[in-house]
Design a protein around this motif. Sequence first.
Motif, PDB file in Angstrom:
ATOM      1  N   SER A 170      -6.872  -2.522  -3.968  1.00  0.00           N
ATOM      2  CA  SER A 170      -5.696  -1.897  -3.916  1.00  0.00           C
ATOM      3  C   SER A 170      -4.381  -2.792  -3.723  1.00  0.00           C
ATOM      4  CB  SER A 170      -5.767  -1.339  -2.417  1.00  0.00           C
ATOM      5  OG  SER A 170      -6.033  -2.218  -1.386  1.00  0.00           O
TER       6      SER A 170
ATOM      7  N   ALA B 140      -6.238  -4.559   0.635  1.00  0.00           N
ATOM      8  CA  ALA B 140      -7.155  -4.124   2.025  1.00  0.00           C
ATOM      9  C   ALA B 140      -8.399  -3.703   1.310  1.00  0.00           C
ATOM     10  CB  ALA B 140      -6.168  -3.361   2.700  1.00  0.00           C
ATOM     11  N   TYR B 141      -8.286  -2.845   0.561  1.00  0.00           N
ATOM     12  CA  TYR B 141      -9.628  -2.266  -0.145  1.00  0.00           C
ATOM     13  C   TYR B 141      -9.830  -2.621  -1.792  1.00  0.00           C
ATOM     14  CZ  TYR B 141      -8.884   0.298   4.251  1.00  0.00           C
ATOM     15  OH  TYR B 141      -8.639   0.888   5.470  1.00  0.00           O
ATOM     16  N   CYS B 142     -10.906  -2.266  -1.964  1.00  0.00           N
ATOM     17  CA  CYS B 142     -11.319  -2.382  -3.398  1.00  0.00           C
ATOM     18  C   CYS B 142     -12.351  -1.141  -3.663  1.00  0.00           C
ATOM     19  CB  CYS B 142     -11.967  -3.655  -3.730  1.00  0.00           C
ATOM     20  SG  CYS B 142     -13.395  -4.000  -3.001  1.00  0.00           S
ATOM     21  N   THR B 143     -12.478  -0.846  -5.105  1.00  0.00           N
ATOM     22  CA  THR B 143     -13.595   0.069  -5.471  1.00  0.00           C
ATOM     23  C   THR B 143     -14.484  -0.715  -6.595  1.00  0.00           C
ATOM     24  OG1 THR B 143     -13.984   2.202  -6.261  1.00  0.00           O
ATOM     25  CG2 THR B 143     -12.049   1.238  -7.163  1.00  0.00           C
TER      26      THR B 143
ATOM     27  N   THR C 160     -14.491   3.507  -1.645  1.00  0.00           N
ATOM     28  CA  THR C 160     -13.786   2.245  -1.147  1.00  0.00           C
ATOM     29  C   THR C 160     -14.657   1.344  -0.307  1.00  0.00           C
ATOM     30  OG1 THR C 160     -12.669   3.039   0.677  1.00  0.00           O
ATOM     31  CG2 THR C 160     -11.502   3.404  -1.472  1.00  0.00           C
ATOM     32  N   GLU C 161     -14.337   0.111  -0.438  1.00  0.00           N
ATOM     33  CA  GLU C 161     -15.003  -0.822   0.500  1.00  0.00           C
ATOM     34  C   GLU C 161     -13.883  -1.757   1.023  1.00  0.00           C
ATOM     35  OE1 GLU C 161     -17.498  -3.967  -2.014  1.00  0.00           O
ATOM     36  OE2 GLU C 161     -17.550  -2.094  -3.246  1.00  0.00           O
ATOM     37  N   ARG C 162     -14.012  -2.533   2.057  1.00  0.00           N
ATOM     38  CA  ARG C 162     -12.809  -3.604   2.397  1.00  0.00           C
ATOM     39  C   ARG C 162     -13.044  -4.357   1.387  1.00  0.00           C
ATOM     40  NH1 ARG C 162      -8.833  -3.196   5.768  1.00  0.00           N
ATOM     41  NH2 ARG C 162      -8.977  -5.380   6.064  1.00  0.00           N
TER      42      ARG C 162
END
Length: 338
Positions: A19, A23-26, A63-65
């Motif tokens: 992101s 903060a987040y990713c996929t 999503t994940e952190r």
Amino acid sequence: MKLATVRNGRRDGRLVVVSRNLAYCTDASFLVPTLQAALDDWARIAPHLATLAESLEHGAVPTERFREHEALSPLPRAYQWADGSAYVNHVELVRRARGAEMPDSFWTDPLMYQGGSDSFLAPRDPIRMAEESWGIDMEGEIAVVVDDVPMGAGREEAGAAIRLLMLVNDVSLRGLIPGELGKGFGFFQSKPSSAFSPVAVTPDEPGDAWDGGKLHLPLCVDLNGAPFGRANAGVDMTFDFPALIAHAARTRPLAAGTIIGSGTVSNKLDGGPGKPVGEGGAGYSCIAELRTIESIRDGAPKTPFLRFGDTVRIEMKDRTGHTIFGAIEQTVEKHERA
């Protein structure tokens, strides 16, 4: 978009889309397993990654952190890492420290060396060295990752091949450099593994700070929590990235995934050497420059090179104060063979 490689127990890690606020990713591995694989097929894969990035911003995908300490360098290894010296002020200062003359041609023809690209450090990995006496130094830089570049490419073609931007800590061993260069055969032992920022970004991410050849933002370099350098990467850059890429491709094609570095970001001050941040200057992106200034001003350097336990942080923020690439943050440790 912002891309990162996270640990998964394999050498080349797992590709994720991150992101904009980091903060987040996929997960992107269902599209392509690694960043190098994406670069090998960029024209087809990039639009799908961009769609995934947009979906991530809208919360439309799992999503994940995103944890920077779990990130590898975006390319944990690369087919080629070629580092220039685009900031000739830096070249002039470090050569002066070695008592070497500065040829006039250095202002018109870029310097470049081929670095080791088989074992990049993760952005939060320690810098492990056997001896402090080797003169351990950080070098804060900008780098670009290119698509295939044909041999003999000109500036326009070279610039059009830029796919990603990153930050670099190009670790240097100042105590070993004079002996190696004295042999007339270039760097090797004095240039150990480099580290890159947790995230690589497409050129649109910095907005108008990226002009197609230079990144016009300060590079924040901290040493043990204190500001050490705030040099603007768009200032005093004698050779921009299209010029560096064209230089590298003069006699050989460059493969997709080749990384081209800017060299140490360095600013002059009123036409002369810079000043420390604490004295109102832009500071330095490596210790060698400060030591040269100290030698000019005081007759001898007083700032030591990095010692075991020292921590270096390299980061760049946009004009609203938000981090763009995440931070390289590394502590120097003594290397002990198992």
